[in-house]
Write a protein that holds these residues in place. Sequence first.
Motif, PDB file in Angstrom:
ATOM      1  N   THR A  13      -3.962  10.308   5.526  1.00 46.40           N
ATOM      2  CA  THR A  13      -3.957  10.193   4.062  1.00 46.40           C
ATOM      3  C   THR A  13      -4.838  11.254   3.398  1.00 46.40           C
ATOM      4  O   THR A  13      -4.845  11.358   2.175  1.00 46.40           O
ATOM      5  N   LYS A  37      -6.396  14.515   1.824  1.00 51.90           N
ATOM      6  CA  LYS A  37      -5.892  15.660   1.081  1.00 51.90           C
ATOM      7  C   LYS A  37      -6.763  16.867   1.400  1.00 51.90           C
ATOM      8  O   LYS A  37      -7.982  16.777   1.407  1.00 51.90           O
ATOM      9  N   THR A  73      -8.281   4.397  -0.652  1.00 54.99           N
ATOM     10  CA  THR A  73      -7.650   4.370   0.668  1.00 54.99           C
ATOM     11  C   THR A  73      -8.493   3.558   1.640  1.00 54.99           C
ATOM     12  O   THR A  73      -7.967   2.764   2.428  1.00 54.99           O
ATOM     13  N   SER A 130       0.850  -1.189   0.000  1.00 52.10           N
ATOM     14  CA  SER A 130       0.000   0.000   0.000  1.00 52.10           C
ATOM     15  C   SER A 130       0.882   1.234   0.000  1.00 52.10           C
ATOM     16  O   SER A 130       1.867   1.297   0.732  1.00 52.10           O
ATOM     17  N   LYS A 131       0.538   2.196  -0.841  1.00 51.81           N
ATOM     18  CA  LYS A 131       1.279   3.451  -0.857  1.00 51.81           C
ATOM     19  C   LYS A 131       0.882   4.351   0.302  1.00 51.81           C
ATOM     20  O   LYS A 131       1.575   5.309   0.615  1.00 51.81           O
ATOM     21  N   ARG A 132      -0.229   4.022   0.935  1.00 49.33           N
ATOM     22  CA  ARG A 132      -0.759   4.908   1.981  1.00 49.33           C
ATOM     23  C   ARG A 132      -0.498   4.396   3.390  1.00 49.33           C
ATOM     24  O   ARG A 132      -0.454   5.179   4.338  1.00 49.33           O
TER      25      ARG A 132
END
Length: 508
Positions: free
Chosen positions: A371, A373, A385, A226-228
């Motif tokens: 996470t 924005k 996400t 996972s990038k998050r």
Amino acid sequence: MELPTGWAWARLGDLGVWYGGGTPAKNRPEFWMDGSTPWLSPKDMGPEVISATQNHITEAAVAGSAVRIVPSGSVAIVVRSGILERIIPVSLVPFETTLNQDMKAIRAHEGILPRWIAWSLRAFERQILRDCRKAGTTVASLATDALMDLRVPLAPISEQYRIVDAIEDHLSRLDAATESMAGAKRRIKPFTTSVLDRAALGASLATCSEQDAVDDSQHLLTGLSSKRFDYAALPPLPEGWFWRRSADVCEFISSGSTPKAHLMHPGNGDVPFLKVYNITQDGRVDFTNKPTYIDRDTHENQLKRSRVRPGDVLTNIVGPPLGKTAVVPEDHPEWNINQAIVAFRAGPEVQPEWLALVLRSPFVLSMLQKTAKATAGQFNVALSTCRELPLPVPPMDVQLALVAQSAELLEVSDRFAAQVASVSLRAQNLRRSVLRRAFTGSLVPQDPEDEPASALLDRIRAEREAQGAKPKRAARRPRKRAAPETLPPPSASSTHIPTDAVQQELPL
């Protein structure tokens, strides 16, 4: 209203000398740097007596701008601010000061207590907000002419002392009780946080201790990326518990959508349409709050993917605040949700109530929030996400036990919060009652020997006429300022004006 014997009506503008304010040029450092003259602005207001100002200006600013020196012992009032939608900040200022352009101050004439004026402004706050508001302004403002023309009751000077002392005696005890309630209210949130986190992470004393935690609770996430989220950095869980990716334990995770305005119907319709304000902070769906419906055709076609049913878990992904989570109730067989809400449908490994508890957990919620924005003050969490979010999953029997245990504790917290809110409301009503009684002459007894207020007003009027009808305008030039005065405590008035009044106790 009919005034007691010896009282009189007076224009607010006739009770003293009024001062306006201004802001010295910000691009003139000689007006601000190392200034020693207080400059009072709305951000300083709040206390009944101001102790200091956040900003100071120089003598050069006093001489070279629109500001004026306001004498010590004056009463300051905010006349332009968004806060005037609700309240009017009023404070006594026991030192010489200057004012921001959004402020006004009054120096009371001899024979009128500054504290009487301050409490009058608070007592007639609702009337001022109703009758003295400027129309058509983007920022709430009070019209000066209307404020000056406001009629307030004026008691004889001796009775002013007695009433003000009685007000401050009653309200000091009420304020102490209110502060106690505020302290209790501040403790509710940490308690709720502890209950949710301890349950969600397996720290409940009824299930395990910290020694029972094992390091392999992340092994079901091995190979997943996972990038998050950093799955390897997740804390260990009790034996038999595992971290799972939400997409792996939910049948589906989907966000809602919003149709065109003409397809939404306030108050009635076929299918209830949920918005973020229908989800409460304490984990419930409240469809009594501005209920909106859509028709069956819109529900089954245009909004097909955002249909939800009882047992689905909803959480908002647009805030602030984030983290409003609730289980869809059984009031209707089907519901629909807007684009700011995500629905989680629990699979066979998790109970919907456990899923809702975990999503309300501050630990899990903080992972989502990190996470988010930010755009124009709004926080947005991506649907992808939500699908990668790691969730703690214990055995089914443990889920059921922890949900029941947490529900009991949270119910206690909710009941306590409701009691605090009730007491706070009662305190507000008692405060209004004290002021109403004070300014109708029923808080303390009258003394027929007191000089009537009409005689005082006649004396003030004669003095003004002798000075040329208008009060002399205060000079703008800097002058040597006296040392800051300290307003006498409420009880000090008795040393000036004798009183033998018996004050009635107002029960909290």
